[in-house]
Design an enzyme around this catalytic site. Structure first.
Site, mmCIF file in Angstrom:
data_model
loop_
_atom_site.group_PDB
_atom_site.id
_atom_site.type_symbol
_atom_site.label_atom_id
_atom_site.label_comp_id
_atom_site.label_asym_id
_atom_site.label_seq_id
_atom_site.Cartn_x
_atom_site.Cartn_y
_atom_site.Cartn_z
ATOM 1 N N HIS A 27 35.920 31.064 42.818
ATOM 2 C CA HIS A 27 36.798 30.265 41.948
ATOM 3 C C HIS A 27 35.908 29.572 40.916
ATOM 4 O O HIS A 27 35.246 30.228 40.127
ATOM 5 C CB HIS A 27 37.600 29.315 42.854
ATOM 6 C CG HIS A 27 38.705 28.561 42.209
ATOM 7 N ND1 HIS A 27 39.210 28.861 40.971
ATOM 8 C CD2 HIS A 27 39.423 27.476 42.635
ATOM 9 C CE1 HIS A 27 40.184 28.013 40.680
ATOM 10 N NE2 HIS A 27 40.325 27.150 41.662
ATOM 11 N N HIS A 74 40.426 39.051 38.161
ATOM 12 C CA HIS A 74 41.250 37.854 38.304
ATOM 13 C C HIS A 74 42.501 38.216 39.086
ATOM 14 O O HIS A 74 43.008 39.323 38.937
ATOM 15 C CB HIS A 74 41.643 37.327 36.919
ATOM 16 C CG HIS A 74 42.101 35.909 36.960
ATOM 17 N ND1 HIS A 74 43.389 35.557 37.261
ATOM 18 C CD2 HIS A 74 41.412 34.772 36.763
ATOM 19 C CE1 HIS A 74 43.473 34.242 37.241
ATOM 20 N NE2 HIS A 74 42.300 33.730 36.944
ATOM 21 N N ASP A 126 34.922 32.652 33.206
ATOM 22 C CA ASP A 126 33.574 32.247 33.601
ATOM 23 C C ASP A 126 32.473 33.172 33.127
ATOM 24 O O ASP A 126 31.298 32.875 33.305
ATOM 25 C CB ASP A 126 33.496 32.144 35.137
ATOM 26 C CG ASP A 126 34.185 30.896 35.603
ATOM 27 O OD1 ASP A 126 34.057 29.889 34.905
ATOM 28 O OD2 ASP A 126 34.846 30.947 36.642
HETATM 29 N N1 ACO Z 1 33.304 43.140 40.892
HETATM 30 C C1 ACO Z 1 33.490 44.339 41.511
HETATM 31 N N2 ACO Z 1 34.642 44.716 42.061
HETATM 32 C C2 ACO Z 1 35.655 43.845 42.015
HETATM 33 C C3 ACO Z 1 35.548 42.589 41.382
HETATM 34 C C4 ACO Z 1 34.317 42.261 40.803
HETATM 35 N N3 ACO Z 1 34.143 41.088 40.176
HETATM 36 N N4 ACO Z 1 36.725 41.937 41.477
HETATM 37 C C5 ACO Z 1 37.548 42.752 42.146
HETATM 38 N N5 ACO Z 1 36.912 43.904 42.466
HETATM 39 C C6 ACO Z 1 37.489 45.069 43.136
HETATM 40 C C7 ACO Z 1 37.679 44.789 44.614
HETATM 41 O O1 ACO Z 1 36.551 45.169 45.360
HETATM 42 C C8 ACO Z 1 38.901 45.609 44.906
HETATM 43 O O2 ACO Z 1 38.481 46.956 44.964
HETATM 44 P P1 ACO Z 1 39.163 47.949 46.054
HETATM 45 O O3 ACO Z 1 40.594 48.055 45.641
HETATM 46 O O4 ACO Z 1 38.401 49.224 45.937
HETATM 47 O O5 ACO Z 1 38.994 47.272 47.390
HETATM 48 C C9 ACO Z 1 39.751 45.503 43.640
HETATM 49 O O6 ACO Z 1 38.794 45.262 42.598
HETATM 50 C C10 ACO Z 1 40.785 44.402 43.692
HETATM 51 O O7 ACO Z 1 40.115 43.149 43.925
HETATM 52 P P2 ACO Z 1 40.622 42.029 44.898
HETATM 53 O O8 ACO Z 1 39.428 41.348 45.491
HETATM 54 O O9 ACO Z 1 41.655 42.573 45.838
HETATM 55 O O10 ACO Z 1 41.367 41.080 43.876
HETATM 56 P P3 ACO Z 1 41.760 39.574 44.147
HETATM 57 O O11 ACO Z 1 42.912 39.298 43.269
HETATM 58 O O12 ACO Z 1 41.925 39.293 45.598
HETATM 59 O O13 ACO Z 1 40.448 38.776 43.690
HETATM 60 C C11 ACO Z 1 38.880 37.620 42.362
HETATM 61 C C12 ACO Z 1 40.327 38.150 42.460
HETATM 62 C C13 ACO Z 1 38.565 36.751 43.598
HETATM 63 C C14 ACO Z 1 38.782 36.750 41.126
HETATM 64 C C15 ACO Z 1 37.913 38.829 42.292
HETATM 65 O O14 ACO Z 1 38.193 39.599 41.146
HETATM 66 C C16 ACO Z 1 36.439 38.392 42.289
HETATM 67 O O15 ACO Z 1 35.871 38.183 43.362
HETATM 68 N N6 ACO Z 1 35.823 38.261 41.073
HETATM 69 C C17 ACO Z 1 34.456 37.784 40.970
HETATM 70 C C18 ACO Z 1 34.410 36.268 41.112
HETATM 71 C C19 ACO Z 1 34.935 35.566 39.893
HETATM 72 O O16 ACO Z 1 34.564 35.871 38.769
HETATM 73 N N7 ACO Z 1 35.796 34.552 40.147
HETATM 74 C C20 ACO Z 1 36.343 33.722 39.075
HETATM 75 C C21 ACO Z 1 37.810 33.936 38.934
HETATM 76 S S1 ACO Z 1 38.411 33.011 37.568
HETATM 77 C C22 ACO Z 1 38.474 31.445 38.158
HETATM 78 O O17 ACO Z 1 38.647 31.131 39.286
HETATM 79 C C23 ACO Z 1 38.319 30.444 37.178
#
Ligand code: ACO
Length: 429
Positions: free
Chosen positions: A268, A307, A363
């Site tokens: 987050h 996201h 971010d």
């Molecule tokens: N890098 C690589 N792969 C990713 C990323 C990433 N940053 N984000 C998602 N994925 C992949 C997952 O592994 C998943 O792949 P799969 O279907 O093969 O298993 C798919 O994309 C879907 O991702 P989820 O984790 O199910 O998506 P969710 O909505 O639960 O998570 C989150 C969203 C937590 C933001 C995620 O994208 C992440 O961890 N991003 C990196 C951290 C980040 O930048 N957070 C800031 C968010 S903005 C904020 O809070 C202000």
């Protein structure tokens, strides 16, 4: 005309149920009447992580994640970032309308005149270890504010709710700057009422021996825009924590500390810190393809990408990317910018990221700007928490006024053992 209802057949019993649809949703309490018999509790909705469950109706922030749209109280984020100040936006989020000139003057006066903290808070800050994380110090000192304002526990009258609102928005930069200076072993700088909200924050962070600190206008404005972009984002993890914790009736300082704790995590508000650490690890554009390979193999995450709601370019990331150029014009350009641009270029063309709709989020570029301003990575989540306080408070106030809200208490689906009798210690294997 089509009826605004959903008809469901329970194949276990053959019974049909008609469930009202309101504003594109069904009330999960309506599922309870779907039962196999009098002993059956009724159907529950199962939604770990609230992926498809609305916990509230809200008139504050609108996001269309597929189209990359973000509005505060109906105003597009692009217009607010271009034409408004952070304090105007904070007022808009909290009161629902942009302030008139008079209202803005009064609001600014209130925020400016609540920036001081009790002297004992300095002693409290002094108790932290020299290398304590600034976000942990801020979370703890915001929680400690509740000990200075015990009245906040009891009164929810509107004037009193306003007073807590002024205090929290005003004191957050003071406590954040104290935490920063504590880590450096430098004396705390007191607020300067002649400066703007962000100008004063820069003063409390960076003032050295000069009698009057003069913020660099481009950096003051850039920080103000970053604050606008981070001010609210509807029911995200920390806002959900704010509402959930405050639903017990606890004071807003304790609830804000809980929201900040939720924000601190790397998935987050801690992501901006994680992005910079990632960019430093990658180090050069030549190493970008190898890093992308690692991400695709599931060995690393591309921080600052993806996201829960945006399945398109995060509109805030677009504004921040432009802002970065303006900041680098007055600071030295970030050597990591080229790494970030290359990561984005490759990711936006790569099937892995395209098929999963992973785009840069707020971010991805913000950390580069903060770094160029001379701020260490430990301050990045803090720089998110300060402006988000307006959003948390707007959501808290909306919750207080919402007759449908009660103490937040999800259900569970029990998967543990059936009833059993305990054996005496000697008989257990
Ligand atoms: N890098 C690589 N792969 C990713 C990323 C990433 N940053 N984000 C998602 N994925 C992949 C997952 O592994 C998943 O792949 P799969 O279907 O093969 O298993 C798919 O994309 C879907 O991702 P989820 O984790 O199910 O998506 P969710 O909505 O639960 O998570 C989150 C969203 C937590 C933001 C995620 O994208 C992440 O961890 N991003 C990196 C951290 C980040 O930048 N957070 C800031 C968010 S903005 C904020 O809070 C202000």
């Amino acid at each position: 005309m089509a009826s605004e209802t959903l008809t469901v057949t329970d194949n276990r019993t053959g019974k049909m149920y008609e469930i009202p649809i309101t504003l594109g949703s069904i009330g999960t309490m309506d599922l309870r009447k779907i039962r196999t018999g009098p002993e059956d509790f009724g159907l529950l909705g199962y939604d770990p992580a609230f992926v498809n469950t609305a916990s509230t109706r809200s008139a504050i922030t609108y996001i269309d994640g597929d189209r990359g749209i973000l509005w505060y109280r109906g105003y597009p984020i692009e217009q607010l970032a271009e034409q408004a100040s952070y304090l105007e936006v904070a007022y808009l989020l909290i009161y629902g309308e942009l302030p008139t000139a008079k209202a803005l003057e009064q609001w600014t006066w209130q925020i400016t005149h609540h920036t001081w903290v009790h002297e004992n808070l300095k002693k409290f800050m002094d108790g932290f270890h020299h290398d304590a994380h600034t976000m942990s110090m801020l979370i703890s000192s915001v929680a400690a504010l509740s000990t200075f304002y015990p009245d906040a526990k009891v009164s929810r009258e509107s004037g009193h709710v306003d007073l807590q609102t002024y205090r929290l928005i005003a004191k957050m930069p003071t406590l954040a700057a104290f935490a920063y200076r504590h880590r450096l072993g430098q004396p705390y700088v007191y607020p300067d009422n002649d400066l703007s909200y962000t100008g004063n924050f820069l003063n409390m962070l960076f003032r050295a021996t000069e009698l009057k600190y003069k913020p660099e206008p481009a950096l003051e404005r850039a920080l103000d825009v970053l604050f606008i972009l981070h001010a609210d984002h509807e029911q995200n993890c920390s806002t959900n924590a704010m509402r959930s914790v405050a639903s017990s009736g606890v004071d807003p300082y304790s609830a804000t500390a809980a929201a900040m704790a939720a924000l601190y995590g790397p998935l987050h508000g801690g992501a901006n810190e994680a992005v910079l650490r990632m960019l430093r690890t990658v180090g050069s554009t030549a190493r970008v393809p190898a890093f992308i390979k690692q991400v695709k193999a599931g060995e690393a995450k591309l921080m600052g990408f993806g996201h829960r709601v945006y399945k398109n370019y995060d509109p805030r990331a677009r504004i921040i990317k432009r802002l970065a150029d303006e900041v680098f014009a007055v600071t030295r350009p970030s050597p990591l910018l080229s790494v970030a641009l290359e990561l984005e270029r490759i990711a936006l063309e790569d099937e892995y990221f395209v098929s999963r709709k992973l785009y840069p989020n707020v971010d991805f570029y913000s950390g580069l700007i903060y770094e160029a301003m001379g701020l260490p990575v430990e301050m990045f989540p803090v720089l998110f928490a300060i402006p988000r306080t307006a959003g948390w408070l707007a959501q808290w106030r909306e919750m207080l006024a919402d007759p449908e809200q009660k103490i937040a208490r999800p259900r569970q689906i029990y998967t543990g053992p059936a009833r059993r009798d305990l054996l005496p210690l000697g008989a257990r294997v």
